[in-house]
Write an enzyme that holds these catalytic residues in place. Structure first.
Site, PDB file in Angstrom:
ATOM      1  N   GLY A  12      23.760  35.700  49.249  1.00  0.00           N
ATOM      2  CA  GLY A  12      22.699  35.070  48.458  1.00  0.00           C
ATOM      3  C   GLY A  12      21.323  35.465  48.965  1.00  0.00           C
ATOM      4  N   ASP A  33      31.101  34.759  51.694  1.00  0.00           N
ATOM      5  CA  ASP A  33      30.568  34.461  50.360  1.00  0.00           C
ATOM      6  C   ASP A  33      31.689  34.674  49.345  1.00  0.00           C
ATOM      7  OD1 ASP A  33      28.805  34.596  47.882  1.00  0.00           O
ATOM      8  OD2 ASP A  33      27.275  34.501  49.448  1.00  0.00           O
ATOM      9  N   GLY A 104      34.651  20.933  60.182  1.00  0.00           N
ATOM     10  CA  GLY A 104      35.948  20.974  60.868  1.00  0.00           C
ATOM     11  C   GLY A 104      36.087  22.248  61.686  1.00  0.00           C
ATOM     12  N   LYS A 107      33.909  22.041  64.730  1.00  0.00           N
ATOM     13  CA  LYS A 107      34.514  21.154  65.741  1.00  0.00           C
ATOM     14  C   LYS A 107      35.608  21.905  66.499  1.00  0.00           C
ATOM     15  CE  LYS A 107      37.077  16.838  65.644  1.00  0.00           C
ATOM     16  NZ  LYS A 107      38.340  17.120  64.963  1.00  0.00           N
ATOM     17  N   ALA A 116      22.056  23.811  55.342  1.00  0.00           N
ATOM     18  CA  ALA A 116      20.879  23.982  54.476  1.00  0.00           C
ATOM     19  C   ALA A 116      20.805  22.791  53.532  1.00  0.00           C
ATOM     20  CB  ALA A 116      21.023  25.278  53.674  1.00  0.00           C
ATOM     21  N   TYR A 147      23.584  18.488  42.286  1.00  0.00           N
ATOM     22  CA  TYR A 147      23.030  19.218  43.443  1.00  0.00           C
ATOM     23  C   TYR A 147      22.489  18.220  44.472  1.00  0.00           C
ATOM     24  CZ  TYR A 147      20.015  22.642  45.891  1.00  0.00           C
ATOM     25  OH  TYR A 147      19.392  23.452  46.823  1.00  0.00           O
ATOM     26  N   LYS A 151      23.993  17.433  48.248  1.00  0.00           N
ATOM     27  CA  LYS A 151      23.203  17.676  49.456  1.00  0.00           C
ATOM     28  C   LYS A 151      23.030  16.390  50.269  1.00  0.00           C
ATOM     29  CE  LYS A 151      22.358  22.095  49.068  1.00  0.00           C
ATOM     30  NZ  LYS A 151      22.682  23.076  50.105  1.00  0.00           N
TER      31      LYS A 151
HETATM   32  P1  NAD Z   1      21.675  31.767  46.280  1.00  0.00           P
HETATM   33  O1  NAD Z   1      22.331  31.308  45.036  1.00  0.00           O
HETATM   34  O2  NAD Z   1      20.908  33.038  46.251  1.00  0.00           O
HETATM   35  O3  NAD Z   1      22.716  31.868  47.469  1.00  0.00           O
HETATM   36  C1  NAD Z   1      23.816  31.023  47.595  1.00  0.00           C
HETATM   37  C2  NAD Z   1      25.014  31.860  48.027  1.00  0.00           C
HETATM   38  O4  NAD Z   1      26.132  30.972  48.238  1.00  0.00           O
HETATM   39  C3  NAD Z   1      25.451  32.866  46.953  1.00  0.00           C
HETATM   40  O5  NAD Z   1      25.613  34.138  47.523  1.00  0.00           O
HETATM   41  C4  NAD Z   1      26.782  32.299  46.454  1.00  0.00           C
HETATM   42  O6  NAD Z   1      27.646  33.296  45.962  1.00  0.00           O
HETATM   43  C5  NAD Z   1      27.297  31.577  47.686  1.00  0.00           C
HETATM   44  N1  NAD Z   1      28.263  30.517  47.393  1.00  0.00           N
HETATM   45  C6  NAD Z   1      28.107  29.473  46.528  1.00  0.00           C
HETATM   46  N2  NAD Z   1      29.225  28.712  46.521  1.00  0.00           N
HETATM   47  C7  NAD Z   1      30.091  29.271  47.409  1.00  0.00           C
HETATM   48  C8  NAD Z   1      31.407  28.955  47.852  1.00  0.00           C
HETATM   49  N3  NAD Z   1      32.078  27.897  47.367  1.00  0.00           N
HETATM   50  N4  NAD Z   1      31.976  29.748  48.785  1.00  0.00           N
HETATM   51  C9  NAD Z   1      31.318  30.816  49.292  1.00  0.00           C
HETATM   52  N5  NAD Z   1      30.079  31.183  48.903  1.00  0.00           N
HETATM   53  C10 NAD Z   1      29.480  30.418  47.963  1.00  0.00           C
HETATM   54  O7  NAD Z   1      20.718  30.564  46.753  1.00  0.00           O
HETATM   55  P2  NAD Z   1      19.638  30.503  47.938  1.00  0.00           P
HETATM   56  O8  NAD Z   1      18.311  30.251  47.339  1.00  0.00           O
HETATM   57  O9  NAD Z   1      19.826  31.625  48.869  1.00  0.00           O
HETATM   58  O10 NAD Z   1      20.073  29.151  48.655  1.00  0.00           O
HETATM   59  C11 NAD Z   1      20.872  29.170  49.839  1.00  0.00           C
HETATM   60  C12 NAD Z   1      21.002  27.772  50.407  1.00  0.00           C
HETATM   61  O11 NAD Z   1      19.706  27.236  50.708  1.00  0.00           O
HETATM   62  C13 NAD Z   1      21.665  26.771  49.459  1.00  0.00           C
HETATM   63  O12 NAD Z   1      22.480  25.901  50.201  1.00  0.00           O
HETATM   64  C14 NAD Z   1      20.483  26.008  48.876  1.00  0.00           C
HETATM   65  O13 NAD Z   1      20.841  24.705  48.492  1.00  0.00           O
HETATM   66  C15 NAD Z   1      19.527  25.997  50.058  1.00  0.00           C
HETATM   67  N6  NAD Z   1      18.134  25.828  49.618  1.00  0.00           N
HETATM   68  C16 NAD Z   1      17.447  26.870  49.063  1.00  0.00           C
HETATM   69  C17 NAD Z   1      16.139  26.669  48.634  1.00  0.00           C
HETATM   70  C18 NAD Z   1      15.316  27.793  48.051  1.00  0.00           C
HETATM   71  O14 NAD Z   1      14.178  27.527  47.645  1.00  0.00           O
HETATM   72  N7  NAD Z   1      15.773  29.021  47.998  1.00  0.00           N
HETATM   73  C19 NAD Z   1      15.550  25.408  48.758  1.00  0.00           C
HETATM   74  C20 NAD Z   1      16.299  24.367  49.289  1.00  0.00           C
HETATM   75  C21 NAD Z   1      17.590  24.591  49.738  1.00  0.00           C
END
Ligand code: NAD
Ligand code: UDP
Length: 329
Positions: A12, A33, A104, A107, A116, A147, A151
């Site tokens: 991501g 991923d 888990g 741990k 995150a 969402y 979280k």
């Molecule tokens: P993104 O969608 O670019 O990246 C998320 C990645 O997680 C993707 O590559 C996706 O394929 C992978 N993924 C999702 N579900 C999965 C699963 N079940 N198993 C394995 N991989 C899985 O989003 P991002 O902006 O890079 O966000 C990354 C993290 O940061 C997230 O947890 C998001 O909630 C958190 N976050 C991001 C922001 C932001 O502004 N970018 C703000 C607050 C929180």
């Protein structure tokens, strides 16, 4: 011997930048991923690196790793409103079941884990700017609830593992972060406006554009995550750029930056879209000696440069990624 870190959501936007950072610091990085919202191109350059290993796996399914792990960064989760509205159950599962699996694993490996979290735990905030002691104003049954509540559960179970099992945990509450490798069509406001500017379309402002956001450049965020992981603080810490702007002002900045003569058009405001958002980063400053260094002007320039150089295929207007092949909700 180098330490090993598992990074989920590695393909991501944020996960891929974190993989780069930890590789450059000499760690062995296991990237995990399932590509549901990610893109292999974000980590393609790492596949030949001797310290990078990729595991294609859905973190909501039990995770088996034979080797020792010292640290875990759990970043897997859809993060853009379009994505989590399209795959609501996967979003709930990755924040709940996925986080449970990773706690888990942490741990059993005696690893330290950082999760995150997000400014969305504050919902549509009644306190401004938002500091960590604010409990938030979230509509659990609204469209964004999938969402936000995932979280909030993630934070709760992480604190439970910390208190009950003595696990070393860290919680980053991340505010809107942007930069290269965002998906141009993920619907978030920066790729949305930049994509529209590049395709010669009008910019779509939702509502009257009086809602505010505070945008943080990815390199600043990565530095904050790095420092938080190596701190000894287990309660949540806000990470973001406090420079707040209304969406309408922001749209005008993008028109100027991209030298576009398109118009701004107004569309209806999505349900529960927060009216304002600005991080109070007093805690991060004190605890981590961290603050943002990159201005919106500089960061937007670097981001636009990235989008300008995307292939035509990625520039075309596709509203949604095709999730169907990944989903068993
Ligand atoms: P993104 O969608 O670019 O990246 C998320 C990645 O997680 C993707 O590559 C996706 O394929 C992978 N993924 C999702 N579900 C999965 C699963 N079940 N198993 C394995 N991989 C899985 O989003 P991002 O902006 O890079 O966000 C990354 C993290 O940061 C997230 O947890 C998001 O909630 C958190 N976050 C991001 C922001 C932001 O502004 N970018 C703000 C607050 C929180
Ligand atoms: N937004 C907008 N036009 C768009 C996309 C988003 O006006 O094409 C607005 C959206 O309503 C919100 C803000 O920009 O008020 C930030 O939206 P984003 O999806 O980036 O993140 P979030 O709402 O999660 O902060």
């Amino acid at each position: 011997m180098s330490k090993t870190i598992l990074i989920t959501g590695a393909a991501g936007f944020l996960g891929s930048h974190l993989c780069d950072r930890f590789i450059s610091e000499g760690f062995k990085v296991l990237g995990m991923d399932n590509f549901i919202t990610g893109d292999k191109d974000n980590i393609q350059h790492l596949f030949d690196h001797q310290n990078f290993h990729f595991i294609e796996h859905d973190v909501t399914v039990h995770i088996d790793i034979d080797e020792p792990i010292d640290y875990i960064l759990h970043f897997a989760s859809p993060a853009s409103p379009i994505d989590y509205l399209k795959i609501p159950i996967q979003t709930l599962k990755v924040g709940s079941l996925g986080t449970h699996n990773l706690l888990g694993l942490a741990k059993s490996k005696k690893a330290r884990i950082l999760i995150a979290s997000t400014s969305e735990v504050y919902g549509d905030p009644l306190v401004h700017p938002q500091s960590e002691d604010y409990f938030g104003n979230v509509n659990s049954i609204g469209p964004r609830g999938v969402y936000d509540e995932a979280k909030r559960f993630q934070e709760a179970i992480t604190m439970a593992y910390h208190r009950f099992h003595g696990l070393e945990t860290r919680i980053a509450r991340i505010f809107n972060t942007y930069g290269p490798r965002m998906r141009l069509n993920d619907g978030r406001v920066i790729p949305a406006f930049m994509g529209q500017a590049l395709r010669g379309e009008d910019l779509s402002v939702f509502g009257e554009g009086t809602q505010t956001r505070s945008f943080c450049y990815v390199d600043d965020l990565v530095e904050g995550i790095y420092r938080l992981l190596f701190s000894d603080y287990s309660n949540p810490v806000n990470l973001g750029n406090p420079d707040e702007i209304t969406i309408i002002e922001f749209a005008n900045e993008i028109l100027k930056l991209t030298n576009s003569d398109q118009k701004i058009i107004f569309k209806s405001l999505p349900e529960d879209d927060p009216l304002k958002r600005q991080p109070d980063i007093t805690l991060a400053k004190k605890l981590l000696n961290w603050s943002t260094k990159i201005s919106r002007k500089e960061g937007m320039k670097m981001t636009f440069n990235y989008f300008q150089n995307l292939s035509d295929e990625k520039l075309t207007k596709i509203d949604h990624k095709d999730f169907s092949k990944h989903i068993k909700q």
